[in-house]
Design a protein around this motif. Sequence first.
Motif: not given
Length: 515
Positions: A48-49, A54-55, A105-111, A122-124
């Motif tokens: 994660h870098l 991501y992308e 869990g649901p991705r839209n609820k992850r911190p 930001a790391e989602n």
Amino acid sequence: MLKKRLCALAALLSLSAATLAAEVKLVVKADQAGPVIHRNIYGQFAEHLGTGIYEGMWVGPESKIPNVRGWRKDVIGALKALHVPLVRWPGGCFADEYHWREGIGPRNKRPVKVNTNWGGVAENNAVGTHEFFDLAEQLGAEAYVNGNLGTGSPQEMAEWLEYMTAEGDSTLAQLRRKNGRDKPFRVHYFAVGNEAWGCGGNMRPDYYVDLYRQAATFFKTPPNNRPIFIASGGTGHQIEWTEAIAKRAKGVPVDAISHHAYTLPTSDWAKKGQAVNFPESEWVSTLANAQQIDAMIRENVAVLDKLDPSKKIGFYFDEWGSWYDPEPGSNPGFLVQRNTLRDALLSALHFNVFHEHAERVKMTNIAQMVNVLQAMILTTKDKMVLTPTYHAFAMYVPFQDATSLPATLEGNPVYKVDKFEMPTVSATAARGKDGKLYLGLVNAHAHDAQSLTVDIGKPVQAARGQLLTADKMDAQNELGKPAQVVPKAFEAKASNGQLKLTLPAKSVLVVALEP
């Protein structure tokens, strides 16, 4: 006019003769099988870098970029063509700040957290345990999970292992099923921390070993899903970590020790050197520095041979590759660098060394897969380009699970620029799973071609394979431009039973010999 043409031809012939160095002989003992070159020597690393995940690979299921459950089709297809055997995740330094429960869990609820190691962005947590295993399964690759020792706990790592591997009706197994995975994930490798000597906690070797012993005591998995457990070792020429782990990690599972070594043109972390527009002195310093990995392995293996004579403990390089100054204008924490012909040669030089130590070195991971450091692939939005490093990996695919063969070079000249020097030619030989005898060759000289005579103890009729080279030392493949570094078909036929190969300057050659 005729006189001018004759003079030009004479000058060209003179130049060709001058740039073809003295002949080198490669002797391969084709009847003396050595250790198998484990396919995981060609392992990959995704942290994660920056845009490495991501992308670069993950765009999400809703993206207009063609994808399978969020993973880019074009990138996955290119990586599958490399026969990627193994992927390491989630780090790197990121691993020791990663808490696995935040990625399920649901991705839209992850911190959403801050990636403090790499750019402060930001790391989602959109890519977590389930997404990673989906990536590995799409690639047909084994999974290497790096546990959090730095800010985690033995309980957290033990519960992660249970979540991934439990077969029964425990609460964690049921939670995995609730999150969409009925059957356990297959965890092939599990590491306890990363770079404990640095970003993983600035520990002393003995202190780390105590923590390793404590954590590993609580690792419980089904017998048919027991990972290979890896201890975080040293870097560079350090041997004290290997010594402490091999000597003191008794009574708990320790199957391998990881080691890290990056190649810098200058050996100065404050000013590492440019990825492009570099002088020849940095061409040879980079390639010469890369070959120090042989001494690093020998030093650590000598410790293991003394403390682990039964050879139960492997010695893995789970981070290696080139590291240059970041691309101007980029986020320095994203480790963006261009990838050139120099990186292709650097890769092949590493492969040749790893093959030589196949008895202990059964897994390595280049840093990294996409967009970060010495990447296989570079992406911009919906476009991607294959790097010279990608092509080096592709050419060496026949060596995965091949049987190594003793190979020695006679009359190998020294290539020297300023204070830096190295052998001009590097070679490896192996018997592939298809029964063919393969050679992997590098001519490091930036200007001179090299003639090579091949002796395998019996007649050879021809050699066929692929050649990788380019006009410039910093030739690269860029989006929207014709690729400058791509493999080309190569063929050489024997004369009177003797096979001679001409290696162009700054080239990588992989061939199969035909009897």
